[in-house]
Design an enzyme around this catalytic site. Structure first.
Site, PDB file in Angstrom:
ATOM      1  N   LYS A 228      -0.100 -11.697   2.334  1.00  0.00           N
ATOM      2  CA  LYS A 228       0.497 -10.370   2.166  1.00  0.00           C
ATOM      3  C   LYS A 228       1.016 -10.323   0.737  1.00  0.00           C
ATOM      4  O   LYS A 228       2.067 -10.874   0.425  1.00  0.00           O
ATOM      5  CB  LYS A 228       1.639 -10.127   3.152  1.00  0.00           C
ATOM      6  CG  LYS A 228       2.154  -8.694   3.058  1.00  0.00           C
ATOM      7  CD  LYS A 228       3.352  -8.445   3.929  1.00  0.00           C
ATOM      8  CE  LYS A 228       3.727  -6.973   3.883  1.00  0.00           C
ATOM      9  NZ  LYS A 228       3.911  -6.447   2.512  1.00  0.00           N
ATOM     10  N   ARG A 233       0.286  -1.352  -2.768  1.00  0.00           N
ATOM     11  CA  ARG A 233      -0.858  -1.068  -1.902  1.00  0.00           C
ATOM     12  C   ARG A 233      -1.598   0.137  -2.458  1.00  0.00           C
ATOM     13  O   ARG A 233      -0.985   1.167  -2.787  1.00  0.00           O
ATOM     14  CB  ARG A 233      -0.347  -0.793  -0.484  1.00  0.00           C
ATOM     15  CG  ARG A 233      -1.427  -0.405   0.536  1.00  0.00           C
ATOM     16  CD  ARG A 233      -1.965  -1.593   1.240  1.00  0.00           C
ATOM     17  NE  ARG A 233      -2.955  -1.232   2.258  1.00  0.00           N
ATOM     18  CZ  ARG A 233      -2.675  -0.946   3.527  1.00  0.00           C
ATOM     19  NH1 ARG A 233      -1.404  -0.960   3.940  1.00  0.00           N
ATOM     20  NH2 ARG A 233      -3.647  -0.683   4.386  1.00  0.00           N
ATOM     21  N   ARG A 248      -0.125   4.003  -1.586  1.00  0.00           N
ATOM     22  CA  ARG A 248       0.133   4.250  -0.165  1.00  0.00           C
ATOM     23  C   ARG A 248       0.989   5.485   0.045  1.00  0.00           C
ATOM     24  O   ARG A 248       0.919   6.150   1.074  1.00  0.00           O
ATOM     25  CB  ARG A 248       0.832   3.028   0.451  1.00  0.00           C
ATOM     26  CG  ARG A 248       0.757   2.993   1.958  1.00  0.00           C
ATOM     27  CD  ARG A 248       1.657   1.932   2.515  1.00  0.00           C
ATOM     28  NE  ARG A 248       2.994   2.442   2.760  1.00  0.00           N
ATOM     29  CZ  ARG A 248       3.968   1.748   3.331  1.00  0.00           C
ATOM     30  NH1 ARG A 248       3.753   0.488   3.677  1.00  0.00           N
ATOM     31  NH2 ARG A 248       5.155   2.270   3.546  1.00  0.00           N
ATOM     32  N   GLU A 276      -4.574  -4.472  -2.997  1.00  0.00           N
ATOM     33  CA  GLU A 276      -3.258  -4.573  -3.629  1.00  0.00           C
ATOM     34  C   GLU A 276      -3.422  -4.566  -5.134  1.00  0.00           C
ATOM     35  O   GLU A 276      -4.238  -5.323  -5.692  1.00  0.00           O
ATOM     36  CB  GLU A 276      -2.573  -5.874  -3.192  1.00  0.00           C
ATOM     37  CG  GLU A 276      -1.075  -5.851  -3.330  1.00  0.00           C
ATOM     38  CD  GLU A 276      -0.383  -5.203  -2.142  1.00  0.00           C
ATOM     39  OE1 GLU A 276       0.837  -5.009  -2.199  1.00  0.00           O
ATOM     40  OE2 GLU A 276      -1.077  -4.898  -1.151  1.00  0.00           O
TER      41      GLU A 276
END
Length: 532
Positions: A228, A233, A248, A276
């Site tokens: 992660k 994002r 995002r 990402e």
């Protein structure tokens, strides 16, 4: 305006999603098309510019209410919302106005260009025409504060019910850089070619937090693990020979990351990647920290020096569109296979990298990866079911995020400020300090993490232990210790302590710990050395 005010009141006065969906669906079935598209725009953050300064609105509100300005100013922080304060102090008015919402918005945009006398005449006339919730909604529009307790999900659910279209399709239609000035209800919601806008992203699929480790999940063979990442994002869209970068939060960020323009040289048209945005220098084993990425976030144009110091790549971990075909319904393992094939021949200096998957045979193997996440500049692990489609929004069951425990430090509360909205009567925003010899050095603010009961307790204490007032801020007796959690730490010349924290919040109120046992500035600097 009457129908919109009724809708606003129904949503604002209920916490039940079913009530909100029912109210929205009923509204979308009967409202005018122009009002419907403006309603969607307002509820998704596309508000008209503020036509009048808040200073003038406070002055005019006090004047019409027949009260001194100082009294209005005393009421404002107690209520916590300017639109509501004005609505409460103005004399009651039982009249209504039949003009549609869209006409009021057009009038507001016209008055934006007018002189102050014309603005005042317009506002006072609106207050005289409108009463009750309609007046409150008008105040919301003119103050630019049209926030209402409804998210995209219930809105798309209501639209699906009102139009007999699929919820996932509508979620996609509402994405992107549209505005009521450049589209219509038919084009946005009803037209068959909803993908005509080449830049339109897909709704992001969001993961739920995994609290107690992956052992609670079943069938380890059907899961995939990956880092992660600690970045932004984003979706990279390659359509029509052009590229687009979306965050995002549905913000078009193409100009902020010009490096990604070269992606059209390596990947075919009709490709949409989910991944990402990270600062990753050629030759480095890991991305740079989020602190290195931060100077890139707020810039509309990026100077050559910063481009060289903080080059950004998209670390791709999912493929949503391939050769112009929406493949979100395809199982994750198959989307991943296509992604790996697409990235197989990318050169080392390409602006897109394939995000690796982490090999494991049983869930217990993943603990070692998670323990090494900070060293890899990651926030933890992502776990994705191999047969999962790419859905819209936060769905429980197929995607999980297993984050690292936050960094923590014990600090002393030294300032308090009241909240807003339903917490306007409570002190909820606090400034915290660490010890430095006999001094206290402020280093962060936090406003979340306590229960309503704890906020009421600390509010009563603040009122009895205020040393000085600075407008809405109160300096309090240094006494209470709080454990502050945060995701990252970086050096900062803008703060007296020399550090800035990422996502600080109150983890718990340490009523068991005296001030003398709070952490010190040396402790903070040691954390900066290790994690900064």
């Amino acid at each position: 305006m009457r129908a919109f005010a009724t809708l606003f009141e129904a949503i604002d006065q209920s916490t039940k999603t079913t009530v909100k969906v029912n109210a929205l669906a009923a509204y979308f079935k009967q409202a005018d098309d122009v009002d419907k598209i403006w309603t969607i725009a307002l509820f998704s953050g596309r508000r008209p510019k503020r036509a009048v300064t808040t200073t003038r609105l406070r002055e005019w509100g006090a004047e019409v209410a027949g009260i001194p300005l100082w009294l209005f100013e005393e009421c404002y922080p107690i209520v916590g919302d300017l639109a509501e304060t004005i609505a409460l102090v103005l004399p009651p008015n039982d009249t209504t106005d039949n003009r549609p919402l869209s006409q009021w918005i057009n009038d507001l945009r016209e008055v934006y260009k007018a002189d102050e006398d014309a603005k005042k005449a317009f506002v006072l006339d609106a207050w005289a025409r409108l009463g009750g919730t309609e007046r409150f909604v008008f105040n919301k529009l003119i103050t630019g504060g049209m926030r209402v307790g409804v998210s995209q999900k219930p809105m798309t659910r209501a639209l699906a019910r009102a139009t007999d279209r699929e919820e996932a399709e509508l979620a996609h239609r509402l994405m992107g850089n549209w505005h009521p000035d450049d589209t219509t209800w038919h084009a946005l919601i009803e037209a068959e070619d909803a993908t005509a806008d080449a830049s339109r992203p897909y709704p992001f699929y969001l993961a739920h937090a995994l609290e107690n480790g992956p052992e609670a999940l079943e069938d380890s063979d059907n899961w995939r693990a990956e880092w992660k990442w600690d970045g932004i994002r984003g979706q990279l869209i390659l359509r029509g020979g052009a590229h687009y970068v979306w965050s995002r939060g549905e913000e078009l960020m193409t100009d902020r990351f010009p490096e990604l323009a070269r992606a059209v040289d390596y990947l075919p048209d009709g490709t949409v990647l989910d991944g990402e945005l990270l600062v990753w220098r050629t030759g480095d084993a890991h991305p740079a920290s989020f602190n290195t990425l931060q100077p890139r976030i707020g810039r509309k144009t990026v100077p050559k020096k910063l481009l060289a110091e903080a080059p950004v790549v998209l670390h791709a971990y999912d493929l949503l569109e391939w050769q112009g075909e929406d493949i979100r319904a395809t199982p994750f393992k198959d989307r991943r296979a296509l992604l790996e094939a697409a990235c197989a021949d990318l050169p080392a200096d390409a602006p897109v990298k394939l995000s690796p998957q982490l090999p494991f045979t049983q869930f217990s193997d993943l603990h070692a990866f998670r323990d090494a996440a900070r060293e890899a500049q990651a926030e933890g692990l992502m776990l994705k079911r191999a047969d999962s489609p790419y859905l819209a929004g936060r769905k429980k069951g197929d995607w999980w995020k297993w984050k690292l425990a936050p960094l923590t430090i014990d600090a002393v509360m030294i300032y308090a400020q009241s909240g807003s909205g339903r917490r306007a009567n409570l002190f909820t925003d606090f400034t915290f300090a660490v010890r430095n010899g006999d001094d206290l050095v402020p280093f962060t603010k936090a406003y979340s993490g306590l229960t309503d009961k704890e906020f009421r307790e600390i509010t009563a204490w603040v009122r009895k232990n205020t040393l000085q007032r600075f407008g809405p801020v109160r300096q309090v007796t240094p006494h209470h210790v709080f454990e502050i959690a945060f995701e990252g730490i970086q050096a900062s010349t803008r703060h007296k302590s020399g550090v800035a924290l990422r996502f600080p919040r109150m983890l718990r109120w340490r009523q068991d710990k005296p001030m003398a046992e709070a952490n010190t500035l040396d402790d903070l600097n040691e954390m900066l050395r290790i994690y900064g």
